[in-house]
Motif scaffolding. Structure first.
Motif, PDB file in Angstrom:
ATOM      1  N   ASP A 167       0.684  11.522  -9.130  1.00 42.75           N
ATOM      2  CA  ASP A 167      -0.719  11.170  -9.407  1.00 42.75           C
ATOM      3  C   ASP A 167      -1.776  12.101  -9.294  1.00 42.75           C
ATOM      4  OD1 ASP A 167      -2.650   9.165  -9.669  1.00 42.75           O
ATOM      5  OD2 ASP A 167      -2.963   8.810  -7.803  1.00 42.75           O
ATOM      6  N   ALA A 168      -1.597  13.108  -8.118  1.00 42.73           N
ATOM      7  CA  ALA A 168      -2.459  14.155  -8.293  1.00 42.73           C
ATOM      8  C   ALA A 168      -2.277  15.153  -9.331  1.00 42.73           C
ATOM      9  CB  ALA A 168      -2.024  15.004  -6.708  1.00 42.73           C
ATOM     10  N   ALA A 169      -1.178  15.427  -9.535  1.00 42.29           N
ATOM     11  CA  ALA A 169      -0.868  16.189 -10.653  1.00 42.29           C
ATOM     12  C   ALA A 169      -1.347  15.897 -12.116  1.00 42.29           C
ATOM     13  CB  ALA A 169       0.721  16.611 -11.010  1.00 42.29           C
ATOM     14  N   ARG A 170      -1.348  14.542 -12.176  1.00 42.66           N
ATOM     15  CA  ARG A 170      -2.007  13.879 -13.559  1.00 42.66           C
ATOM     16  C   ARG A 170      -3.351  14.025 -13.551  1.00 42.66           C
ATOM     17  NH1 ARG A 170       2.012   8.492 -13.931  1.00 42.66           N
ATOM     18  NH2 ARG A 170       3.572   9.641 -15.193  1.00 42.66           N
ATOM     19  N   SER A 171      -4.007  13.798 -12.293  1.00 42.01           N
ATOM     20  CA  SER A 171      -5.495  13.574 -12.278  1.00 42.01           C
ATOM     21  C   SER A 171      -6.019  14.888 -12.195  1.00 42.01           C
ATOM     22  CB  SER A 171      -5.973  13.264 -11.031  1.00 42.01           C
ATOM     23  OG  SER A 171      -5.487  13.732  -9.731  1.00 42.01           O
ATOM     24  N   ASP A 172      -5.337  16.156 -11.719  1.00 46.98           N
ATOM     25  CA  ASP A 172      -5.694  17.596 -11.845  1.00 46.98           C
ATOM     26  C   ASP A 172      -5.565  17.796 -13.478  1.00 46.98           C
ATOM     27  OD1 ASP A 172      -6.456  20.038 -10.917  1.00 46.98           O
ATOM     28  OD2 ASP A 172      -4.298  20.790 -11.300  1.00 46.98           O
ATOM     29  N   HIS A 173      -4.723  17.317 -14.176  1.00 45.86           N
ATOM     30  CA  HIS A 173      -4.470  18.023 -15.561  1.00 45.86           C
ATOM     31  C   HIS A 173      -5.489  17.539 -16.351  1.00 45.86           C
ATOM     32  CE1 HIS A 173      -2.709  17.138 -19.531  1.00 45.86           C
ATOM     33  NE2 HIS A 173      -2.303  18.699 -19.205  1.00 45.86           N
ATOM     34  N   PHE A 213       0.668  -1.346  -0.031  1.00 43.78           N
ATOM     35  CA  PHE A 213      -0.144   0.006   0.026  1.00 43.78           C
ATOM     36  C   PHE A 213       0.989   1.296  -0.178  1.00 43.78           C
ATOM     37  CE2 PHE A 213      -2.510  -3.115   2.422  1.00 43.78           C
ATOM     38  CZ  PHE A 213      -3.606  -3.338   1.637  1.00 43.78           C
ATOM     39  N   GLY A 214       2.107   1.450   0.438  1.00 46.98           N
ATOM     40  CA  GLY A 214       2.801   2.501   0.664  1.00 46.98           C
ATOM     41  C   GLY A 214       3.261   2.963  -1.050  1.00 46.98           C
ATOM     42  N   ARG A 215       3.314   4.157  -0.724  1.00 42.02           N
ATOM     43  CA  ARG A 215       3.738   4.942  -2.190  1.00 42.02           C
ATOM     44  C   ARG A 215       4.462   6.236  -1.402  1.00 42.02           C
ATOM     45  NH1 ARG A 215      -0.851   6.860  -5.834  1.00 42.02           N
ATOM     46  NH2 ARG A 215      -1.321   8.074  -4.244  1.00 42.02           N
ATOM     47  N   THR A 216       5.636   6.648  -2.471  1.00 41.82           N
ATOM     48  CA  THR A 216       6.323   7.751  -2.041  1.00 41.82           C
ATOM     49  C   THR A 216       5.657   8.957  -2.090  1.00 41.82           C
ATOM     50  OG1 THR A 216       7.415   7.892  -3.958  1.00 41.82           O
ATOM     51  CG2 THR A 216       8.412   6.482  -2.786  1.00 41.82           C
ATOM     52  N   LYS A 217       6.138  10.018  -1.486  1.00 40.28           N
ATOM     53  CA  LYS A 217       5.337  11.332  -1.721  1.00 40.28           C
ATOM     54  C   LYS A 217       5.542  11.750  -3.048  1.00 40.28           C
ATOM     55  CE  LYS A 217       5.409  16.030   0.229  1.00 40.28           C
ATOM     56  NZ  LYS A 217       5.948  16.927   1.316  1.00 40.28           N
TER      57      LYS A 217
END
Length: 61
Positions: free
Chosen positions: A40-46, A30-34
């Protein structure tokens, strides 16, 4: 004659090892780096912005 073993301490040590192994498995699962989270947040925002740009006037969600 062998040296006596404190069974309570042995159980605690065994439990610590098991919990650490489980935590390591969960970190892999489950762990992901910062950096991954930010990317991922930038891609979804784009993707959201691109979708909003192609929206036809008067069309609502």
């Amino acid at each position: 004659m062998t040296t006596p073993i404190n069974l309570r301490a042995a159980r605690k040590q065994r439990d610590r090892v098991r919990k650490r192994a489980e935590a390591d498995e969960n970190a892999v699962k489950f762990g992901r780096t910062k950096a991954e989270k930010v990317l991922d947040a930038a891609r979804s925002d784009h993707a959201r912005r691109m979708l909003d740009q192609h929206r036809i006037d008067g069309e609502e969600e």
